[in-house]
Scaffold this motif. Structure first.
Motif, PDB file in Angstrom:
ATOM      1  N   SER A 198       0.837  -1.184   0.000  1.00 45.87           N
ATOM      2  CA  SER A 198       0.000   0.000   0.000  1.00 45.87           C
ATOM      3  C   SER A 198       0.876   1.240   0.000  1.00 45.87           C
ATOM      4  O   SER A 198       2.100   1.146  -0.048  1.00 45.87           O
ATOM      5  CB  SER A 198      -0.959  -0.007   1.196  1.00 45.87           C
ATOM      6  N   ILE A 199       0.236   2.400   0.077  1.00 46.09           N
ATOM      7  CA  ILE A 199       0.951   3.672   0.080  1.00 46.09           C
ATOM      8  C   ILE A 199       1.228   4.051   1.525  1.00 46.09           C
ATOM      9  O   ILE A 199       0.337   4.466   2.262  1.00 46.09           O
ATOM     10  CB  ILE A 199       0.157   4.758  -0.649  1.00 46.09           C
ATOM     11  N   PHE A 200       2.497   3.928   1.921  1.00 45.07           N
ATOM     12  CA  PHE A 200       2.894   4.057   3.310  1.00 45.07           C
ATOM     13  C   PHE A 200       2.499   5.399   3.919  1.00 45.07           C
ATOM     14  O   PHE A 200       2.058   5.459   5.073  1.00 45.07           O
ATOM     15  CB  PHE A 200       4.409   3.833   3.420  1.00 45.07           C
ATOM     16  N   ARG A 201       2.634   6.472   3.179  1.00 47.13           N
ATOM     17  CA  ARG A 201       2.401   7.794   3.737  1.00 47.13           C
ATOM     18  C   ARG A 201       0.946   8.064   4.075  1.00 47.13           C
ATOM     19  O   ARG A 201       0.641   9.074   4.716  1.00 47.13           O
ATOM     20  CB  ARG A 201       2.929   8.873   2.799  1.00 47.13           C
ATOM     21  N   PHE A 202       0.042   7.182   3.675  1.00 44.79           N
ATOM     22  CA  PHE A 202      -1.368   7.304   4.008  1.00 44.79           C
ATOM     23  C   PHE A 202      -1.742   6.514   5.260  1.00 44.79           C
ATOM     24  O   PHE A 202      -2.931   6.362   5.559  1.00 44.79           O
ATOM     25  CB  PHE A 202      -2.243   6.845   2.842  1.00 44.79           C
ATOM     26  N   TYR A 203      -0.754   6.032   6.001  1.00 47.94           N
ATOM     27  CA  TYR A 203      -0.996   5.218   7.182  1.00 47.94           C
ATOM     28  C   TYR A 203      -0.409   5.856   8.434  1.00 47.94           C
ATOM     29  O   TYR A 203       0.703   6.383   8.417  1.00 47.94           O
ATOM     30  CB  TYR A 203      -0.389   3.815   7.020  1.00 47.94           C
ATOM     31  N   ASN A 204      -1.169   5.803   9.525  1.00 47.14           N
ATOM     32  CA  ASN A 204      -0.607   6.030  10.842  1.00 47.14           C
ATOM     33  C   ASN A 204       0.075   4.734  11.281  1.00 47.14           C
ATOM     34  O   ASN A 204      -0.377   3.638  10.950  1.00 47.14           O
ATOM     35  CB  ASN A 204      -1.687   6.403  11.848  1.00 47.14           C
TER      36      ASN A 204
END
Length: 117
Positions: free
Chosen positions: A27-33
């Motif tokens: 997935s797109i890491f920067r969209f995760y806490n």
């Protein structure tokens, strides 16, 4: 599916330091806490540290001033730097990713950290 791969656990003496890592794929890491949790023998899993997608952090009282959570979005990796380790820090440390849009959590397999002389 989001996958989390942890590394860096091991045996360290009291007062020593250790850094554990969690690489995220799928997935797109920067969209995760992101967060680190731990579970000691006979105890429930507890929060250690959190870091949001924007970089804000939160720590359990027991590790404040000793542990630092950080993230490298270019490497899709979250880190936990553990300093001044104590025997009571001994636990399996788990990485967690939270999808900001869905609030769904994904967990790593855990890595053992043992603090002993």
């Amino acid at each position: 599916q989001v996958q989390l791969a942890e590394s860096g656990g091991g045996l360290v003496q009291p007062g020593g330091s250790l850094r554990v890592s969690c690489a995220v794929s799928g997935s797109i890491f920067r969209f995760y806490n992101m967060g680190w949790y731990r579970q000691a023998p006979g105890k429930q899993r507890e929060l250690v540290a959190l870091i949001s997608k924007s970089g804000s952090t939160n720590y359990a009282d027991s590790v404040k001033g000793r542990f630092t959570i950080s993230r490298d979005n270019a490497k899709n990796t979250v880190y936990l730097q553990m300093n001044s380790l104590k025997p009571e820090d001994t636990a399996v440390y788990y990485c967690k990713a939270e999808n900001i849009a869905t609030m769904k959590d994904y967990w790593g397999q855990g890595t053992q950290v043992t603090v002993s002389s």
